[in-house]
Design a protein around this motif. Structure first.
Motif, PDB file in Angstrom:
ATOM      1  N   HIS A  65      59.033  -6.565  18.669  1.00 51.70           N
ATOM      2  CA  HIS A  65      58.685  -6.213  20.052  1.00 51.70           C
ATOM      3  C   HIS A  65      58.284  -7.426  20.886  1.00 51.70           C
ATOM      4  O   HIS A  65      57.992  -7.301  22.067  1.00 51.70           O
ATOM      5  CB  HIS A  65      57.568  -5.165  20.071  1.00 51.70           C
ATOM      6  CG  HIS A  65      57.867  -4.021  19.170  1.00 51.70           C
ATOM      7  ND1 HIS A  65      59.050  -3.335  19.242  1.00 51.70           N
ATOM      8  CD2 HIS A  65      57.172  -3.477  18.144  1.00 51.70           C
ATOM      9  CE1 HIS A  65      59.063  -2.407  18.296  1.00 51.70           C
ATOM     10  NE2 HIS A  65      57.944  -2.471  17.620  1.00 51.70           N
ATOM     11  N   CYS A 102      54.138 -10.072  11.533  1.00 44.69           N
ATOM     12  CA  CYS A 102      53.170  -8.992  11.764  1.00 44.69           C
ATOM     13  C   CYS A 102      51.832  -9.282  11.075  1.00 44.69           C
ATOM     14  O   CYS A 102      50.772  -8.863  11.544  1.00 44.69           O
ATOM     15  CB  CYS A 102      53.718  -7.673  11.259  1.00 44.69           C
ATOM     16  SG  CYS A 102      55.216  -7.147  12.112  1.00 44.69           S
ATOM     17  N   CYS A 122      52.107  -7.365  17.750  1.00 44.01           N
ATOM     18  CA  CYS A 122      52.933  -7.130  18.937  1.00 44.01           C
ATOM     19  C   CYS A 122      52.091  -6.707  20.133  1.00 44.01           C
ATOM     20  O   CYS A 122      52.597  -6.660  21.255  1.00 44.01           O
ATOM     21  CB  CYS A 122      54.019  -6.104  18.643  1.00 44.01           C
ATOM     22  SG  CYS A 122      53.383  -4.528  18.052  1.00 44.01           S
TER      23      CYS A 122
HETATM   24  S1  SF4 Z   1      53.291  -4.075  12.083  1.00 44.35           S
HETATM   25 FE1  SF4 Z   1      51.925  -4.489  13.771  1.00 44.35          FE
HETATM   26  S2  SF4 Z   1      52.757  -6.317  14.712  1.00 44.35           S
HETATM   27 FE2  SF4 Z   1      54.354  -5.496  13.423  1.00 44.35          FE
HETATM   28  S3  SF4 Z   1      55.566  -4.228  14.799  1.00 44.35           S
HETATM   29 FE3  SF4 Z   1      54.075  -2.874  13.800  1.00 44.35          FE
HETATM   30  S4  SF4 Z   1      52.325  -2.820  15.153  1.00 44.35           S
HETATM   31 FE4  SF4 Z   1      53.603  -4.554  15.775  1.00 44.35          FE
END
Ligand code: SF4
Lengths: 193, 475
Positions: free
Chosen positions: B115, B406, B346
């Protein structure tokens, strides 16, 4: 997908509200590349103690909850991530239906696509089911009814197409593929615009 | 035609077939984002049916969830948490090769959180439908795109048909008027909104954020807001595109160029809610009342100002959450001892987020007992941050500067807290165990996270931001 027409089973209760998909299956078990065998991780951090033994305080570990295939859960079950590993884990763990007063959108979609019947009931029925674990419940997908042991019958809503797919064991990919012509026409029309 | 909401315009423009009583609508997908965790079973579904991937040109993949944020060793081996994590990454690499999907893998200078890179590349554009096997796909709604998370079965549907079966969701307008006070940002605002409408307040709805406070936000701030729509249970979050949006997108690699750009902008200007259009629900928020906000419980709706007292539990479940967090009713979260601080995800891993944290840390040091990780959202963010010397600010303060991914947002890659540790985190979920089994998560803005790292306990960032920074923010 196998058709799901009727489920007759005992209920087990997880009364917590907002049971999220991280609780249903913690993210560290998502490195799998298949959908099989996730039942052993279902509710992992709730179900087991740090030494790996069963947590006696986890309601589904009680002997009365053995073989219960209908899970009655607190409001907003399945909130959080879009991981389809959550319904996969529940099904593999032996859960065939989830009943709550509210079920998170993505989870419910994912569940129904895998034949896990996700049912939203009214506040009164929900309260009664939460307060009375271990009852024998009949779920009739065709009639959209839930029958209590005493014979009381509740109606529940089910999106008509999801119901059709459950009853016929239809998988939705096949339905979409039948529309390939319309999809191509849509693409051509847009590209021409 | 009767007046329509922004959502209705986006919906109508993507209908291959409208919904009927018996069948959902068939909705066309313009952009499908793919990552390693929710895709392998979908690629298997294509193979099992002998199907091609219909529109590789509308599919974009990255590696982010299971990837280590520490560099490879001298032999070039990356420190994966488990062999399965490595296998999952290899699987996506192989699947993308087999099906012809563009992958921003280890060798890409644009790799990053799905994202973060979609918008950076200009792949995310107003008016699109965007999906991904990831609930925070709502992030892309900041550009006036209808963007939402889907499950793996649906990932397979999009790969095979570029379409989804969808029932039309309801609409919820969140009007935010007024001005955010100094030292209060988009993260505080969205935590405040979720606290106000509840963790299931948006279920079944697409939220449109609007009003003067939303228009005043930068694109990065709008992404922070839309990102967390799912934490209120909403299908998607939307903000109408405007000059801020167009200026941000212009010149990005996948954005239209030249004449096509002009035509695109002319169309994008029509993407807003018509006067007189009706929402199913509306909520009003006064931006001037938002303060630095944190969570005290185990879902994102348990949000309060960091200096406000934690509310008493109303039932056994709420008490369990307070016990898990070791939060005390009647006491504020400010002052709570911190073990770890995570700036990333994100929600808050873009350049302005890192600047916000660096502004607090510059010339200061992370408290001795605190471990702080700063994880940029993408290789591009990492490059830009390093060009400004932000990595040096973080390192000098005693924080770890990592590779994009992430990381501790989901704690799949080995970056995690120990049981019982308290993490002040700029991510989006404070669920039990989200950042490691038994770990306690407090969601906060980058400024609050950095201030808490320095203080060693949850601290008000307004005490750490220099006047000049505050004035800049106010300007
Ligand atoms: S794990 Fe966290 S950083 Fe990765 S896409 Fe999902 S919400 Fe976003």
């Amino acid at each position: 997908m196998n058709p799901v027409i009727r489920i007759h089973a005992r209920t087990a209760v997880l009364a917590d509200e907002n049971i999220d998909t991280d609780r249903i299956i913690p993210a560290r078990f998502l490195t799998t590349t298949t959908r099989e065998g996730l039942g052993k991780y279902c509710f992992n951090d709730w179900r087991y103690l740090p030494d790996g033994s069963d947590n006696a305080a986890f309601p589904l570990n009680q002997s009365e909850a053995k073989d219960c295939a209908i899970l009655v859960a607190g409001c907003n079950f399945g909130c959080g991530s879009s991981r389809e590993h959550a319904p996969w884990a529940l099904l593999d763990y032996g859960v065939r239906a989830v009943v709550s007063s509210e079920i998170a959108d993505i989870f419910r979609n994912n569940a129904l696509k895998n034949g896990l019947v996700a049912i939203v009931v009214g506040a009164d029925e929900h309260r009664w089911l939460l307060d009375n674990p271990g009852v024998d419940l009949s779920i009739d997908v065709r009639e959209q009814t839930l029958t209590l042991p005493g014979g009381n019958v509740f109606h529940f809503e089910l999106e008509p197409f999801a119901r059709h797919c459950l009853l016929e064991g239809v998988d939705q990919m096949g339905f979409l593929l039948q529309h390939a012509g319309a999809i191509t026409a849509f693409e051509q029309q847009r590209e021409a615009a | 035609m009767s007046p329509r909401t922004l959502f209705e315009k986006l919906w109508d423009a993507h209908l291959v077939a409208p919904e009927t009583a018996d069948t959902p609508a068939i909705l066309y997908v313009d952009l499908h984002l793919v990552h390693e965790v929710t895709s392998p079973q979908a690629f298997d579904a294509l193979r099992a049916r002998g199907l091609p991937l219909r529109r590789a040109d509308r599919t974009l993949a990255t590696l982010d969830h299971s990837t280590p944020t520490l560099p490879a060793n001298a032999e070039g081996e990356r420190p994966y948490a488990t062999p399965q994590a490595r296998a999952q990454v290899s699987k996506l690499e192989a699947n993308c090769r087999e099906f012809g999907v563009e992958l921003h893998g280890w060798d890409s200078s644009e790799r990053g959180i799905v994202h973060v890179i979609g918008p950076e590349l200009g792949a995310t554009q107003p008016g699109m439908t965007i999906v991904c096997g990831d609930s925070h796909t709502s992030t892309h709604g900041a550009f006036g795109a209808l963007a939402f998370g889907i499950g793996t079965t649906e990932v397979g549907h999009v790969m095979a048909t570029q379409c989804l079966l969808q029932r039309k969701p309801k609409t919820l307008a969140v009007h935010v008027e007024g001005r955010l006070p100094q030292g209060v940002g988009a993260k505080d605002l969205i935590l405040h909104v979720i606290g106000a409408i509840g963790v299931n307040g948006g279920t079944g709805h697409v939220i449109e954020y609007r009003g003067s406070a939303i228009e005043a936000l930068s694109m990065e701030e709008r992404m922070t807001v839309c990102n967390m729509s799912i934490e209120a249970g909403a299908r998607a979050g939307l903000i109408a595109p405007d000059e801020t949006t167009f200026a941000w997108l212009k010149g990005r690699p996948r954005a239209p160029q030249g004449e096509a750009w002009k035509r695109a902008v002319a169309h994008w200007r029509t993407l807003n809610t018509d006067d007189g259009a009706r929402y199913d629900r509306e909520v009003r928020i006064d931006a001037s009342r938002v303060r630095p906000t944190v969570t005290f419980g185990t879902h994102p709706g348990s949000a309060i100002a960091l200096d406000a007292p934690v509310p008493a539990a109303r039932d056994a479940v709420e008490q369990r959450a307070l016990d898990y967090m070791q939060s005390h009713a009647g006491q504020p979260m400010a002052g709570t001892k911190v073990d770890m601080v995570f700036v990333g995800s994100c929600t808050n891993s873009r350049l302005p987020d890192l600047r916000e944290a660096a502004d607090v840390l510059r010339g200061r040091h992370v408290a001795k007992h605190v471990r702080m990780l700063v994880v940029p959202g993408s290789e591009a963010v990492r490059r830009d941050a390093e060009a400004e010397g932000l990595h040096e600010v973080f390192r000098a303060a005693g924080a770890e500067w990592r590779l994009p991914g992430c990381s501790m947002c989901i704690a799949m890659n080995g970056d995690m807290a120990a049981p019982g540790q308290l993490v002040v985190s700029t991510s989006n979920r404070n669920f039990e165990g989200r950042q490691g089994k038994g770990a306690r998560t407090v969601l906060a803005s980058p400024a609050t996270a950095a201030a808490s790292a320095v203080a060693g306990h949850i601290a008000d960032p307004r005490d750490y931001l220099s006047m000049s920074v505050q004035e800049e923010q106010a300007a």
